[in-house]
Design an enzyme around this catalytic site. Structure first.
Site, PDB file in Angstrom:
ATOM      1  N   GLU A 253      22.904 -39.633 -36.541  1.00 15.14           N
ATOM      2  CA  GLU A 253      22.082 -38.674 -35.823  1.00 15.14           C
ATOM      3  C   GLU A 253      20.671 -38.932 -35.536  1.00 15.14           C
ATOM      4  O   GLU A 253      19.814 -39.047 -36.278  1.00 15.14           O
ATOM      5  CB  GLU A 253      22.189 -37.449 -36.759  1.00 15.14           C
ATOM      6  CG  GLU A 253      23.720 -36.969 -37.009  1.00 15.14           C
ATOM      7  CD  GLU A 253      23.471 -35.410 -37.312  1.00 15.14           C
ATOM      8  OE1 GLU A 253      24.343 -34.655 -36.643  1.00 15.14           O
ATOM      9  OE2 GLU A 253      22.816 -34.946 -38.202  1.00 15.14           O
TER      10      GLU A 253
ATOM     11  N   SER B 271      22.817 -32.695 -30.399  1.00 15.97           N
ATOM     12  CA  SER B 271      23.014 -31.762 -29.118  1.00 15.97           C
ATOM     13  C   SER B 271      24.412 -32.289 -28.589  1.00 15.97           C
ATOM     14  O   SER B 271      24.445 -32.422 -27.313  1.00 15.97           O
ATOM     15  CB  SER B 271      21.877 -32.250 -28.337  1.00 15.97           C
ATOM     16  OG  SER B 271      20.639 -31.947 -28.867  1.00 15.97           O
TER      17      SER B 271
ATOM     18  N   LYS C 193      23.794 -24.912 -40.770  1.00 12.77           N
ATOM     19  CA  LYS C 193      22.297 -24.810 -40.888  1.00 12.77           C
ATOM     20  C   LYS C 193      22.100 -23.340 -41.574  1.00 12.77           C
ATOM     21  O   LYS C 193      22.923 -22.912 -42.206  1.00 12.77           O
ATOM     22  CB  LYS C 193      21.466 -25.218 -39.936  1.00 12.77           C
ATOM     23  CG  LYS C 193      21.878 -26.300 -38.959  1.00 12.77           C
ATOM     24  CD  LYS C 193      20.701 -26.828 -38.042  1.00 12.77           C
ATOM     25  CE  LYS C 193      21.235 -27.932 -37.299  1.00 12.77           C
ATOM     26  NZ  LYS C 193      20.247 -28.564 -36.745  1.00 12.77           N
TER      27      LYS C 193
ATOM     28  N   GLU D 167      16.925 -32.786 -41.467  1.00  8.86           N
ATOM     29  CA  GLU D 167      15.999 -31.647 -41.861  1.00  8.86           C
ATOM     30  C   GLU D 167      15.775 -31.737 -43.466  1.00  8.86           C
ATOM     31  O   GLU D 167      14.459 -31.284 -43.823  1.00  8.86           O
ATOM     32  CB  GLU D 167      16.700 -30.482 -41.458  1.00  8.86           C
ATOM     33  CG  GLU D 167      16.675 -30.526 -39.823  1.00  8.86           C
ATOM     34  CD  GLU D 167      17.942 -29.412 -39.009  1.00  8.86           C
ATOM     35  OE1 GLU D 167      18.651 -28.898 -39.806  1.00  8.86           O
ATOM     36  OE2 GLU D 167      17.924 -29.703 -37.822  1.00  8.86           O
TER      37      GLU D 167
ATOM     38  N   ASN E 108      27.733 -27.988 -38.481  1.00  9.40           N
ATOM     39  CA  ASN E 108      26.683 -27.754 -39.473  1.00  9.40           C
ATOM     40  C   ASN E 108      26.107 -26.570 -38.868  1.00  9.40           C
ATOM     41  O   ASN E 108      25.206 -26.552 -37.862  1.00  9.40           O
ATOM     42  CB  ASN E 108      25.537 -28.850 -39.384  1.00  9.40           C
ATOM     43  CG  ASN E 108      24.666 -28.631 -40.220  1.00  9.40           C
ATOM     44  OD1 ASN E 108      24.399 -27.675 -41.151  1.00  9.40           O
ATOM     45  ND2 ASN E 108      23.543 -29.632 -39.982  1.00  9.40           N
TER      46      ASN E 108
ATOM     47  N   GLY F 205      18.862 -30.667 -32.134  1.00 11.23           N
ATOM     48  CA  GLY F 205      18.428 -29.401 -31.772  1.00 11.23           C
ATOM     49  C   GLY F 205      17.346 -29.375 -30.693  1.00 11.23           C
ATOM     50  O   GLY F 205      16.692 -28.653 -30.479  1.00 11.23           O
TER      51      GLY F 205
ATOM     52  N   HIS G 105      20.836 -35.085 -44.536  1.00 11.68           N
ATOM     53  CA  HIS G 105      20.594 -34.595 -43.043  1.00 11.68           C
ATOM     54  C   HIS G 105      19.139 -34.778 -42.668  1.00 11.68           C
ATOM     55  O   HIS G 105      18.316 -34.669 -43.499  1.00 11.68           O
ATOM     56  CB  HIS G 105      20.860 -33.221 -43.162  1.00 11.68           C
ATOM     57  CG  HIS G 105      20.982 -32.647 -41.309  1.00 11.68           C
ATOM     58  ND1 HIS G 105      19.797 -32.418 -40.925  1.00 11.68           N
ATOM     59  CD2 HIS G 105      21.851 -32.537 -40.604  1.00 11.68           C
ATOM     60  CE1 HIS G 105      20.101 -31.805 -39.643  1.00 11.68           C
ATOM     61  NE2 HIS G 105      21.394 -32.013 -39.583  1.00 11.68           N
TER      62      HIS G 105
HETATM   63  C1  PEP Z   1      22.824 -31.209 -36.695  1.00 13.66           C
HETATM   64  O1  PEP Z   1      22.271 -30.251 -37.366  1.00 13.66           O
HETATM   65  O2  PEP Z   1      23.557 -32.208 -37.420  1.00 13.66           O
HETATM   66  C2  PEP Z   1      22.993 -31.340 -35.129  1.00 13.66           C
HETATM   67  C3  PEP Z   1      23.383 -32.514 -34.694  1.00 13.66           C
HETATM   68  O3  PEP Z   1      22.162 -30.266 -34.588  1.00 13.66           O
HETATM   69  P1  PEP Z   1      22.495 -30.145 -32.831  1.00 13.66           P
HETATM   70  O4  PEP Z   1      23.881 -30.211 -32.537  1.00 13.66           O
HETATM   71  O5  PEP Z   1      21.847 -28.889 -32.840  1.00 13.66           O
HETATM   72  O6  PEP Z   1      21.505 -31.164 -32.289  1.00 13.66           O
END
Ligand code: PEP
Length: 258
Positions: free
Chosen positions: A173, A219, A15, A103, A13, A179, A101
């Site tokens: 998630e 992460s 972003k 976000e 992803n 992040g 997501h």
């Molecule tokens: C994500 O954006 O779905 C995500 C898991 O980000 P990160 O791996 O940076 O934590």
């Protein structure tokens, strides 16, 4: 992961990162670094910004990397300035679309009901939705993780018929791990992914639940991917930061070989 019953999917992803020129370079680097036989173990997807889709699809040619989007609108067309429809994505060659997501939920007030509408429209257009779910730190500390995730899934999948459920990918998630550099332990990830499969079993029966890919995201990186992917109910990853660097994304794909 349990490759006997379901596909492992490693999805990036990006972003709001990378211009079309940068997207081309990154995908070319990934292609160069990926062993051809990695696709025996996993499917690779890159969910890129809308403006990168064309360049990404072109750059991915000659590989099996599928291109995905990060969002879409729940109406087929109409007066929704600035929005993108499922049919538009499909016609460009997009295969997957991230739905819900955290976000989008946090900054754009997306609800489980919005996710439900989007999932149905995505499937109708021939796209595979990657439905994100996960608890906040407060919810984990209050010990309501399973209730939160079950509610998100049950509302988002309402009226999605059994014959379509295999097209849906679920990404667990935990919000506190996205992040932040704080990864869920392999046990935490495995426990919630297994509870998600229990929920899918209640909704769709054992056979369907066994066939659905449930990813972990938060992460995930080159160092922790192998341990996370070793969990029997973790069938891949949704990867943010580490999908922006070719060697890291390739290392995560390689970790799915176990
Ligand atoms: C994500 O954006 O779905 C995500 C898991 O980000 P990160 O791996 O940076 O934590």
């Amino acid at each position: 992961m349990n490759r006997r019953y379901r596909k492992t999917i490693i999805a990036g992803n990006w972003k709001m990162n990378k211009t079309p020129t940068e997207a081309k370079t990154l995908i070319e680097d990934m292609k160069q670094q990926l062993d051809k036989d990695v696709y025996k173990y996993c499917e690779l997807v890159l969910c890129v910004p809308f403006t990168d889709i064309q360049a990404a699809i072109k750059a991915a040619r000659g590989s099996k990397i599928a291109i995905g989007a990060q969002n879409m609108h729940f109406e087929k067309s109409g007066a929704f300035t600035g929005e993108i429809s499922a049919d538009m994505l499909k016609e460009m060659g997009v295969k997957y679309v991230i739905i819900g997501h955290s976000e989008r939920r946090q900054y754009f007030n997306e609800t489980d009901v919005d996710c439900n509408k989007k999932i149905k429209v995505a499937i109708a257009a021939g796209l595979r939705p990657i439905l994100c779910c996960g608890e906040s730190l407060e919810e984990r500390e209050q010990n309501v993780t399973m209730e939160v995730v079950r509610k998100q899934i049950k509302i988002a999948l309402r009226d999605v018929p059994a014959e379509d459920i295999k097209k849906v990918v679920i990404a667990y998630e935990p919000i506190w791990a996205i992040g932040t550099g704080k990864t869920a332990t392999a046990e935490q990830a495995g426990e919630v992914c297994s509870a998600i499969r229990d929920c899918l079993r209640e909704l769709y029966g054992a056979r369907a639940a066994r066939a659905i890919t449930v990813q972990y995201g938060g992460s995930m990186n080159a160092k922790n991917a192998e341990e996370l992917l070793a969990q029997p109910d973790v069938d891949g990853g949704l990867i943010g930061g580490a999908s922006l660097k070719a060697p890291d994304f390739v290392a995560i794909a390689n970790a799915s070989r176990q």
